[in-house]
Design a protein around this motif. Sequence first.
Motif, short mmCIF file in Angstrom:
data_model
loop_
_atom_site.label_atom_id
_atom_site.label_comp_id
_atom_site.label_asym_id
_atom_site.label_seq_id
_atom_site.Cartn_x
_atom_site.Cartn_y
_atom_site.Cartn_z
N PHE A 96 0.80 -1.32 -0.05
CA PHE A 96 0.03 -0.03 0.22
C PHE A 96 0.93 1.18 -0.15
CE2 PHE A 96 -3.49 -2.72 1.29
CZ PHE A 96 -4.76 -1.92 0.50
N THR A 97 1.80 1.23 0.80
CA THR A 97 2.73 2.44 0.96
C THR A 97 3.42 2.80 -0.28
OG1 THR A 97 3.19 1.75 3.23
CG2 THR A 97 4.77 3.44 2.20
N VAL A 113 -3.19 4.79 5.28
CA VAL A 113 -4.26 4.29 6.45
C VAL A 113 -5.16 3.11 5.90
CG1 VAL A 113 -6.58 5.04 7.56
CG2 VAL A 113 -4.74 6.71 7.14
N SER A 114 -5.41 3.07 4.71
CA SER A 114 -5.75 1.60 4.10
C SER A 114 -4.92 0.57 4.34
CB SER A 114 -5.99 1.96 2.41
OG SER A 114 -7.09 2.66 2.19
N VAL A 166 -5.58 -3.10 6.79
CA VAL A 166 -5.49 -4.36 6.14
C VAL A 166 -4.33 -5.08 7.16
CG1 VAL A 166 -4.93 -5.87 4.33
CG2 VAL A 166 -6.09 -3.74 3.91
N GLY A 167 -3.26 -4.22 7.31
CA GLY A 167 -2.23 -4.77 8.15
C GLY A 167 -2.81 -5.12 9.52
N ASP A 203 -10.37 5.87 7.01
CA ASP A 203 -9.80 5.83 5.79
C ASP A 203 -10.79 6.48 4.74
OD1 ASP A 203 -8.74 4.80 3.32
OD2 ASP A 203 -9.37 2.61 3.60
N ARG A 204 -12.20 6.14 4.82
CA ARG A 204 -13.04 6.96 3.97
C ARG A 204 -13.07 8.59 4.22
NH1 ARG A 204 -18.21 2.95 4.97
NH2 ARG A 204 -17.54 1.30 3.66
N ARG A 205 -12.85 8.98 5.24
CA ARG A 205 -12.77 10.54 5.62
C ARG A 205 -11.63 11.03 4.76
NH1 ARG A 205 -13.93 12.72 11.37
NH2 ARG A 205 -13.67 14.64 10.13
#
Length: 245
Positions: A133-134, A173-174, A178-179, A237-239
Motif C-alpha cells: 500500500f505504501t 491508512v488503508s 489491512v495490516g 480511511d473513508r474520510r
Amino acid sequence: MHGKTDTLLVIVALVALWQVLHWIVGSVALTSPADTLARAVELLGSATFWPHVAETGVALLYSLLLAVLGGLTIGIALGINRLAGEVAEPILVSLYSLPKITLYPVILLAFGLGLSAKVAFGTIHGIIPVIIFTMNAVRTIPPVMLRSARVMRLSPPQLVSTIILPAALPELVSGLRVGFSLTLLGVLIGEMFASQRGLGYLVMNAIGGHDVRTMMAVVLILATTAVLISAGLLHIDRRMHRRAS
C-alpha cells in the motif's frame, strides 16, 4: 442512517443464521448465540481471563509497531525508486500469497517459544500489505512534487515528512487497516501453536478440551473487538479519501 440500518440487518441475519446452524448441529459442535454471549460475559468478569488479553494485546502492539514502521520504511524506499519497486512488487505479492503457517517452524527455530515468536509471526503477516500500500501510494504522488523537492534540495527526512507522508496518507491508512487484521491473525495463530498464554492459546486449549462454549465465547470477543477496530479504521480511511478527492 441508511448505512446503520443495513449494518443492523446484516448483524440480525448473521445471528439468525448462527441460531439455525446451532439447531441443526447441536451444542456439541456449536453453542447458541445466547449461550455464547453468556459465557463471554462470564469470561470478561473473570480475573483469570484478563492476563490472556494483556498477553495478546502486548504481542499485537509490538507486531503492529514493527509491521507499520518496517512497512512504511521499505514501502517509501521502493516507491521512490521505481525500478526497485517494479522488481520487488511481484516478489512481495508472491510472499503475500504464501501460507504463513509454513514459516512457523523457521520462526520457532529462530525465536523460540514465547512473546518473541508471536511478535515475529504477527509482523510477517502484517508487514507486506503495508509495504505494498505504501509503495503504491508513493507512486501516485505527482512527479512535479518530487521534482520540486529536488530543486529545493530537501533532505530525505524533509522529503518524507513534508511531501510523501501528507500526499500518501489516505493509502497509508488503508494499508494500516489491512495490516491490523492480518497482524492480529498472525499473533493468534502464533499463540495457538506455541504459547501458554493469550487468547489464541485459550481457543486452542478449549478445542483440546472440547469446551465448545469457551471456544465460541473467546472467538466472539475477538471477532467483536476486531470488527469494531476495523470499522473505526475504515471510517478514518473513508474520510481521508474524501478529503483527498
